[in-house]
Enzyme design. Sequence first.
Site, PDB file in Angstrom:
ATOM      1  N   ASP A   1      58.016  37.088  95.472  1.00 52.37           N
ATOM      2  CA  ASP A   1      57.166  35.920  95.703  1.00 52.37           C
ATOM      3  C   ASP A   1      58.001  34.704  96.075  1.00 52.37           C
ATOM      4  OD1 ASP A   1      58.228  36.130  93.059  1.00 52.37           O
ATOM      5  OD2 ASP A   1      57.055  34.353  92.523  1.00 52.37           O
ATOM      6  N   GLU A   2      57.320  33.725  96.607  1.00 52.19           N
ATOM      7  CA  GLU A   2      57.861  32.383  96.842  1.00 52.19           C
ATOM      8  C   GLU A   2      59.240  32.405  97.508  1.00 52.19           C
ATOM      9  OE1 GLU A   2      55.751  29.724  93.413  1.00 52.19           O
ATOM     10  OE2 GLU A   2      57.456  30.902  92.726  1.00 52.19           O
ATOM     11  N   VAL A   3      59.329  33.099  98.610  1.00 55.72           N
ATOM     12  CA  VAL A   3      60.606  33.189  99.320  1.00 55.72           C
ATOM     13  C   VAL A   3      60.659  32.131 100.421  1.00 55.72           C
ATOM     14  CG1 VAL A   3      62.067  34.649 100.756  1.00 55.72           C
ATOM     15  CG2 VAL A   3      60.829  35.646  98.810  1.00 55.72           C
TER      16      VAL A   3
END
Lengths: 544, 544
Positions: free
Chosen positions: B334-336
């Site tokens: 997530d949240e890359v």
Amino acid sequence: MSNEFPISASISLGFLCILCASFGVLVEGRILGLKSNSDLDDSLVYLWPLPSQLSHGNTTISVDPHLSLEVGGKGGDSSIVREAFQRYRDIIFKHSSRGNAVYDITNIKIIVESDNETLHLGVDESYSLYVAKQDGLSILGDATIEANTVYGALRGLETFSQLCSFDYGTKSVEVHKAPWSIQDEPRFVFRGLLLDTSRHYLPISVIKQVIESMSYVKLNVLHWHIIDEESFPLEIPSYPNLWKGAYSKWERYTVEDALEIVEFAKMRGINVMAEIDVPGHGASWGAGYPDLWPSPTCQEPLDVSKNFTFEVISSILTDMRNIFPFELFHLGGDEVNTDCWSSTPHVKQWLQMHNMTGKDAYQYFVLRAQAIAVTKNLTPVNWEETFNTFQENLHPQTVVHNWLGPGVCPRAVEKGFRCIYSNQGVWYLDHLDIPWEGFYNSEPLEGIDDASAQKLVLGGEVCMWGETADASDVQQTIWPRAAAAAERLWSRREVTPTENIRVTVLPRLLYFRCLLNRREIPAAPVKNELARRPPAHFGSCYEQ
Amino acid sequence: MSNEFPISASISLGFLCILCASFGVLVEGRILGLKSNSDLDDSLVYLWPLPSQLSHGNTTISVDPHLSLEVGGKGGDSSIVREAFQRYRDIIFKHSSRGNAVYDITNIKIIVESDNETLHLGVDESYSLYVAKQDGLSILGDATIEANTVYGALRGLETFSQLCSFDYGTKSVEVHKAPWSIQDEPRFVFRGLLLDTSRHYLPISVIKQVIESMSYVKLNVLHWHIIDEESFPLEIPSYPNLWKGAYSKWERYTVEDALEIVEFAKMRGINVMAEIDVPGHGASWGAGYPDLWPSPTCQEPLDVSKNFTFEVISSILTDMRNIFPFELFHLGGDEVNTDCWSSTPHVKQWLQMHNMTGKDAYQYFVLRAQAIAVTKNLTPVNWEETFNTFQENLHPQTVVHNWLGPGVCPRAVEKGFRCIYSNQGVWYLDHLDIPWEGFYNSEPLEGIDDASAQKLVLGGEVCMWGETADASDVQQTIWPRAAAAAERLWSRREVTPTENIRVTVLPRLLYFRCLLNRREIPAAPVKNELARRPPAHFGSCYEQ
């Protein structure tokens, strides 16, 4: 401040006096832990509360996870000692150690002089603790605790457990800075915590957890404020309807529950001081016996005009005496508003008949309750309003319990009364805006210079009133601030720093709070402006 | 809503179907407890979560504090069963009973069909529970649990423990409304709770307490979000410097600690799903191996350009596979934000050489990590961004973990992926403004009507992110709201009320929260507007 700390006279192995060092060398603005993996400030002693006297070396020694117990002295073979050893073994060895290692300490020897296990006020809690590597030369091999009573031995075990820490590198429990020699005893005989189970019922498992955590800071009196106007949870066999004043049929304590709590506390060297807060906080009594109210619409103070009221008090004291062996018994006496007496016709008539004002009747009630207690061999403790109002009219055995503010104990001891310090401005745990420094900097002997007068101050107590503290948050409201007061009550004034406490004390309290967390006590972050608040952001326990 | 609840077919003793009754008769505006000593709403069943099928009578029977265990079946003699029996005996008999009584139930019989103790996804957790007075006529004397596996037996023991309550009048443990016949099984195979030990370290004793409390609501997966950008607490033998990313030398987990947690969880029928959140949440990895960072000043995502990065991931998975036997392994994703890749010269050069955009490299990283996991017989679980971005490019075994909002599981299962529901708007425990109703009313199958598609939804998970949750407050942030989700995940939709839940569900949740408190779980008040807040004022647990 430097070099005020006395070196132990009983050993002369050339150890460092590290508390001296910590007073002398202040590490300004040190930031612990975060991303730095730095060690703690190595000049401090990470024991809470600080012992009276200590010296130590600079060796790291390992402790066998199969640590065995050897007992000696007339009192060593006590179940109190043996069960405590088991508890502390569980606390010390929470992590699996690497197998097949050779350990420096494989045995702890506990020598208890006396087999008298009476847990009275002022029982000897002193102990000596030696921890040294067995080297064939020293006569002090392994770990040794010497105490006059089993309760001193308990205090020594707690200190020993705090010397032990798990090292994640070697995967074994280690004692750093060995050899250690500690001589220790409490500054005050009464080191209390009040729990209020009337505003919120606390399950017995929660009360036990609080007692357990008290033993970690060497507090020794649970002041159990069982009953108040909001609910009456305790079973009273003589008047079996009294606990109809409980919130519900599940929010109650049987006699057996209370006995179990007293026994649990005794196994940890903690007395239970029970309270009935009369006459001002008694409305819940009338749920079972409405005659105790002046009237159904004016429920407190308890009806001063009826003999029945004092019969009930006498029976309660008899029943509670069978549960609570502690000689101190709290009779409350605070916040008495006598309007219900003067406004209820039959009480008003009684007042007139006896030519009493409301204040006279308040004194009559307090003194009669005290007299009942004394006939049952109980020492009456009363909140300070009774002393403020009636002074030397109180029973001479009275212990005055301060709460309203500073300056009361000096006046009480001047009149020859004993005193317990609980100044609400610094030691009320429900005051969330009192930071740990407020608890730490307070002084039960403030304003009392004369040594014989000082002896009348039994100690102090932090108070956890329950309006907003229930089973969900009571522990984080208590801890870590109660620990700050506990050090004030246990440790000699000369060994505790008074200046720069954010440098000399805070790192130790941060460390101790994390220790409580590791022991499953949900002590709240230390540095928050308001108590029991969650951590404001991510980070290390040792910094928050 | 009435009469939708199926009567158990396996017994025909004329019991009442009380859930039917509770759906039909709504008691409006009932106020529990305070000063009234009233009973609970008797039309409700005070079990949490509600069983699939039940019937009961109207007799009160007593339970012997020396309750004995009789086992049967190939799996009955398991240590998992025997240790659980000991735990539940301690839970059930917290109060001393009156001596010398004669009890109706003196024995519990646990029959387990299979001796296979593998705790895989979808293990059979069904059980039957019968509780009846031995009367010489019935073949169903005492208490009997029948299950196909030891894990079903655990669920049955939990239900049995909730049927038992201590009566303060008789001073004995009683089962009301006996005889009971319950057939039960979970609605979803994956019923999870995420714990985050990177934003705050949680001592192993605290993790164990959370696991213990999970078993009370029949949750069965601890999603251990061990590592994140803030800290790397776990020992990785292959790369021993990785845990230099821990906050401090004490905020760590050894391999042995982790194994102990897995074993502790297994004894309670709970799997541990570990996570490494790559590549976006890996900054702490570089504390030990700075080469994993694109550069010291731009630390995440992990350096996609180096083979070393994937060697480390592979070794971590090998080491963790030896600790965590559960087939699901969470790879994060997530949240890359790929800015560090495009702004760091050597990574930028690598991207250009391979003709990749940042998004391409993100996919390359995720797929390569998935491939590594699959070679180690692990099923990859990834946060939904990986699915939202790469869709069917993901490995077909991927389990998509929803979090951003509703509607993801319908799209994932349409593509043939399995899915876990954790919609942050309703199931993120760190969102303090989500009330218990929000958790309760959510529905993992929302938007999925096709039965075969529904089967791809493994279940759901409530997430306890740790930014403001540490050892001091994690439990009251989790409870009681996680219990609301647990009932949604365990209980068949048809047996849980959907309307008037403040009347049909709230009294049960209030009761269950007090049960948690009695079991030393500091579950917060139910009714506060914001989660984990203290009670606003004095009062009964059963009302707050």
